[in-house]
Design a protein around this motif. Sequence first.
Motif, PDB file in Angstrom:
ATOM      1  N   MET A   1      70.443  42.145  52.302  1.00 40.39           N
ATOM      2  CA  MET A   1      71.090  40.931  51.809  1.00 40.39           C
ATOM      3  C   MET A   1      72.093  40.423  52.827  1.00 40.39           C
ATOM      4  O   MET A   1      72.747  41.186  53.497  1.00 40.39           O
ATOM      5  CB  MET A   1      71.791  41.281  50.515  1.00 40.39           C
ATOM      6  CG  MET A   1      72.064  40.086  49.681  1.00 40.39           C
ATOM      7  SD  MET A   1      72.465  40.575  48.006  1.00 40.39           S
ATOM      8  CE  MET A   1      70.957  41.347  47.465  1.00 40.39           C
ATOM      9  N   GLY A   2      72.217  39.167  52.917  1.00 42.13           N
ATOM     10  CA  GLY A   2      73.066  38.582  53.951  1.00 42.13           C
ATOM     11  C   GLY A   2      74.517  38.860  53.696  1.00 42.13           C
ATOM     12  O   GLY A   2      75.310  37.958  53.539  1.00 42.13           O
ATOM     13  N   SER A   4      77.906  38.850  53.685  1.00 40.06           N
ATOM     14  CA  SER A   4      77.305  37.593  54.011  1.00 40.06           C
ATOM     15  C   SER A   4      77.758  37.178  55.382  1.00 40.06           C
ATOM     16  O   SER A   4      76.987  37.142  56.319  1.00 40.06           O
ATOM     17  CB  SER A   4      77.722  36.524  53.007  1.00 40.06           C
ATOM     18  OG  SER A   4      79.141  36.548  52.902  1.00 40.06           O
ATOM     19  N   TYR A  37      66.770  34.918  56.446  1.00 42.40           N
ATOM     20  CA  TYR A  37      67.197  35.233  55.091  1.00 42.40           C
ATOM     21  C   TYR A  37      67.112  33.996  54.227  1.00 42.40           C
ATOM     22  O   TYR A  37      67.529  32.912  54.628  1.00 42.40           O
ATOM     23  CB  TYR A  37      68.665  35.677  55.078  1.00 42.40           C
ATOM     24  CG  TYR A  37      68.865  37.119  55.417  1.00 42.40           C
ATOM     25  CD1 TYR A  37      68.541  38.104  54.482  1.00 42.40           C
ATOM     26  CD2 TYR A  37      69.385  37.497  56.637  1.00 42.40           C
ATOM     27  CE1 TYR A  37      68.733  39.442  54.784  1.00 42.40           C
ATOM     28  CE2 TYR A  37      69.580  38.831  56.943  1.00 42.40           C
ATOM     29  CZ  TYR A  37      69.257  39.806  56.017  1.00 42.40           C
ATOM     30  OH  TYR A  37      69.439  41.118  56.296  1.00 42.40           O
ATOM     31  N   ARG A  41      66.024  37.969  50.302  1.00 42.55           N
ATOM     32  CA  ARG A  41      64.892  38.422  51.088  1.00 42.55           C
ATOM     33  C   ARG A  41      64.811  37.802  52.470  1.00 42.55           C
ATOM     34  O   ARG A  41      65.369  36.760  52.718  1.00 42.55           O
ATOM     35  CB  ARG A  41      63.591  38.045  50.363  1.00 42.55           C
ATOM     36  CG  ARG A  41      63.391  38.780  49.089  1.00 42.55           C
ATOM     37  CD  ARG A  41      62.032  38.435  48.563  1.00 42.55           C
ATOM     38  NE  ARG A  41      61.867  38.964  47.232  1.00 42.55           N
ATOM     39  CZ  ARG A  41      60.756  39.545  46.805  1.00 42.55           C
ATOM     40  NH1 ARG A  41      59.721  39.638  47.594  1.00 42.55           N
ATOM     41  NH2 ARG A  41      60.684  39.998  45.577  1.00 42.55           N
ATOM     42  N   LEU A  42      64.046  38.469  53.301  1.00 42.35           N
ATOM     43  CA  LEU A  42      63.766  37.928  54.624  1.00 42.35           C
ATOM     44  C   LEU A  42      62.383  37.298  54.605  1.00 42.35           C
ATOM     45  O   LEU A  42      61.439  37.865  54.057  1.00 42.35           O
ATOM     46  CB  LEU A  42      63.783  39.050  55.650  1.00 42.35           C
ATOM     47  CG  LEU A  42      65.139  39.446  56.229  1.00 42.35           C
ATOM     48  CD1 LEU A  42      65.000  40.758  56.968  1.00 42.35           C
ATOM     49  CD2 LEU A  42      65.642  38.361  57.166  1.00 42.35           C
ATOM     50  N   ARG A  78      71.834  33.725  59.497  1.00 41.71           N
ATOM     51  CA  ARG A  78      70.714  33.819  58.571  1.00 41.71           C
ATOM     52  C   ARG A  78      69.433  34.263  59.281  1.00 41.71           C
ATOM     53  O   ARG A  78      68.414  34.453  58.644  1.00 41.71           O
ATOM     54  CB  ARG A  78      70.477  32.453  57.923  1.00 41.71           C
ATOM     55  CG  ARG A  78      71.569  31.993  56.962  1.00 41.71           C
ATOM     56  CD  ARG A  78      71.244  32.329  55.517  1.00 41.71           C
ATOM     57  NE  ARG A  78      69.990  31.749  55.082  1.00 41.71           N
ATOM     58  CZ  ARG A  78      69.879  30.529  54.560  1.00 41.71           C
ATOM     59  NH1 ARG A  78      70.925  29.778  54.395  1.00 41.71           N
ATOM     60  NH2 ARG A  78      68.712  30.077  54.173  1.00 41.71           N
ATOM     61  N   GLN A  90      62.410  43.866  56.628  1.00 38.72           N
ATOM     62  CA  GLN A  90      61.969  42.831  55.704  1.00 38.72           C
ATOM     63  C   GLN A  90      61.194  43.440  54.545  1.00 38.72           C
ATOM     64  O   GLN A  90      61.420  43.135  53.384  1.00 38.72           O
ATOM     65  CB  GLN A  90      61.087  41.830  56.454  1.00 38.72           C
ATOM     66  CG  GLN A  90      60.506  40.757  55.549  1.00 38.72           C
ATOM     67  CD  GLN A  90      59.278  40.092  56.164  1.00 38.72           C
ATOM     68  OE1 GLN A  90      58.645  40.637  57.063  1.00 38.72           O
ATOM     69  NE2 GLN A  90      58.959  38.919  55.672  1.00 38.72           N
TER      70      GLN A  90
END
Lengths: 318, 130
Positions: A1-2, A4, A37, A41-42, A78, A90
Amino acid sequence: MGNSSKDDSASDGDTSSGDTPPSKSSLYSEGEKVLAYHGPRLYEAKVQKAELRKKEWRYFVHYLGWNKNWDEWVGVDRLMKHTEENVVKQQALDKKQGVDKNVKSGRSAQTKPKSSTDAKVEKEDLKNNVSKGKKRKSESGVEKDNVSLEKLVKIQIPSTLRKQLVDDWEFVTQQDKLVKLPRSPTVDDILTKYLEYRAKKDGMMTDSIGEILKGIRCYFDKALPVMLLYKKERKQYHEAVVDNVSPSTIYGAEHLLRLFVKLPELLAFVNIEEETLTRLQQKVLDFLKFLQKNQSTFFLSAYDGSKVSEGKGKGKDD
Amino acid sequence: MKEIESGGGKGRDEEQDGMSVHSPCKAPPSSASSLPKEQSQVELELRLLEALEIYPPFKLQGIHRHFVLFGLMEFLRKSFDRPFSSDEVLQLLDRFYNLELLKPDDEDVELLNHEEDFCLPQSYFIKEES
């Protein structure tokens, strides 16, 4: 997860500040395949444009396999290089998400992990885009700019049908086999059978189901050549579908099932209310269960090997 | 096409020729007697116009037609607590719009111009213990 803010400073770095434009080159180049991202998800994506703004690189990405409507400007935080290592990451994220989602929270819970500054910048970008003449659907009067991947309706395909899709992939892309056409039952036959089955079960014709089935048929006919064929099937399509016949009178369950993989993307173009979407979801699921129940009669257990090799083998010189 | 959207709000620019996208509104017969039936007719139209803000009529001309129609049917069903058939909805719409003259949405057309190969998402290849 980013998680962030990996801090954008990575991009403009601590190199020479001042008003000379940083000579620092972009981390990603236009046309480069990357991982991006979106939510937790990627996704595989392609950098369409890279621009330096306020000393920060911004990238306009297209998510591969997704409609262009998802294209967006993102910051460097991102994106990830498309390396083997990152692809593994991923997949791990996908898996994790898959598990998380089993908690039946529906589509509501997820939000974009985006820092607020990021969001602000993006809004600016949006404005810029509009002025650049990029046609956004704001014209249509429907506020849809925030359609995001998270808003997609979830179509839960029963597991034996998921397996069917993998087999289908295996036959066509790995073994060079094709579904022999025309199929029986055809997509039309299957839809009719389902309508009969429903009518018998409910004791009456339900108009809404009829409308959904018409919608599925329409999607199938239009979407088949555009997004439901593997590359190796294109030639066969052009041979089989001539004179404006509907694909739904030629193709069968194998290709119909692929439509349900794409259905969330298609439905995203219609701004359906939450409650109605849930009803639609249930009805689609009921149809899928019907497919599942008839899996052994609707689906081929083996594909035809002759056709592809026939066409291809001749041209090969070894 | 601009006017179509705004058309939902106002009901008065349908005075002239029948060639406009707005079909000449068949006004409910005189307003003198307020029979409950007429009232419900008005109610019906009002609701329909509300629904059209969510499901714009030009969407009925493209690939998504049936799902838009489904949306409208459901909207009215919820509002009036009775089923609406697709024909019924289309007839109602006919009072306001000349559907054949509406152009399909650009983005719907675009959607079909962009050819890509089918690609089974990665998640399908992961074994699921169900």
